[in-house]
Write a protein that holds these residues in place. Structure first.
Motif, PDB file in Angstrom:
ATOM      1  N   GLU A   1      -3.033  12.661  -8.212  1.00  0.00           N
ATOM      2  CA  GLU A   1      -3.120  12.493  -6.759  1.00  0.00           C
ATOM      3  C   GLU A   1      -2.175  11.364  -6.353  1.00  0.00           C
ATOM      4  N   LEU A   2      -1.329  11.634  -5.362  1.00  0.00           N
ATOM      5  CA  LEU A   2      -0.387  10.640  -4.864  1.00  0.00           C
ATOM      6  C   LEU A   2      -0.921  10.020  -3.587  1.00  0.00           C
ATOM      7  N   SER A   3      -0.589   8.746  -3.379  1.00  0.00           N
ATOM      8  CA  SER A   3      -0.997   8.094  -2.137  1.00  0.00           C
ATOM      9  C   SER A   3       0.020   7.029  -1.755  1.00  0.00           C
ATOM     10  N   VAL A   4       0.056   6.737  -0.483  1.00  0.00           N
ATOM     11  CA  VAL A   4       0.805   5.593   0.031  1.00  0.00           C
ATOM     12  C   VAL A   4      -0.174   4.813   0.898  1.00  0.00           C
ATOM     13  N   GLU A   5      -0.221   3.509   0.679  1.00  0.00           N
ATOM     14  CA  GLU A   5      -1.156   2.648   1.406  1.00  0.00           C
ATOM     15  C   GLU A   5      -0.382   1.586   2.171  1.00  0.00           C
TER      16      GLU A   5
END
Length: 95
Positions: free
Chosen positions: A69-73
């Motif tokens: 799972e990829l994310s940008v915060e």
């Protein structure tokens, strides 16, 4: 230091809807206004100082040998009652 969650919201939204929410935050920051987060009956209002710390993080969670799972915060951080934090890195660029 223990963490107290003041507000949390998580929902699937279109890219356009997310952009609109981020734009609202950006407008409030630029205008020096408070940021109020609302979802259902919950809400919290925060007043970032003139120079908060801005953290951007891109992550991949999951096994090293399989899709994850990829994310940008995006995170604004400051001390309560303070004026922000010291600059801890080089200038950020987003393309």
């Amino acid at each position: 230091m223990p963490e107290e969650v003041l507000f949390k919201s998580e929902s699937d939204q279109s890219r356009a809807e997310i952009a609109s929410l981020l734009r609202r935050v950006a407008d409030n920051l630029e205008d020096g206004e408070a940021i109020t987060l609302k979802a259902g009956s919950e809400s919290v209002t925060l007043e970032p100082p003139a120079r908060p710390t801005f953290e951007v993080k891109a992550e991949r969670e999951g096994p090293a040998d399989a899709p994850g799972e990829l994310s940008v915060e995006f995170e604004l951080e400051w001390d309560e009652g303070g004026e922000g934090n010291e600059d801890g890195g080089g200038p950020l660029e987003i393309e």
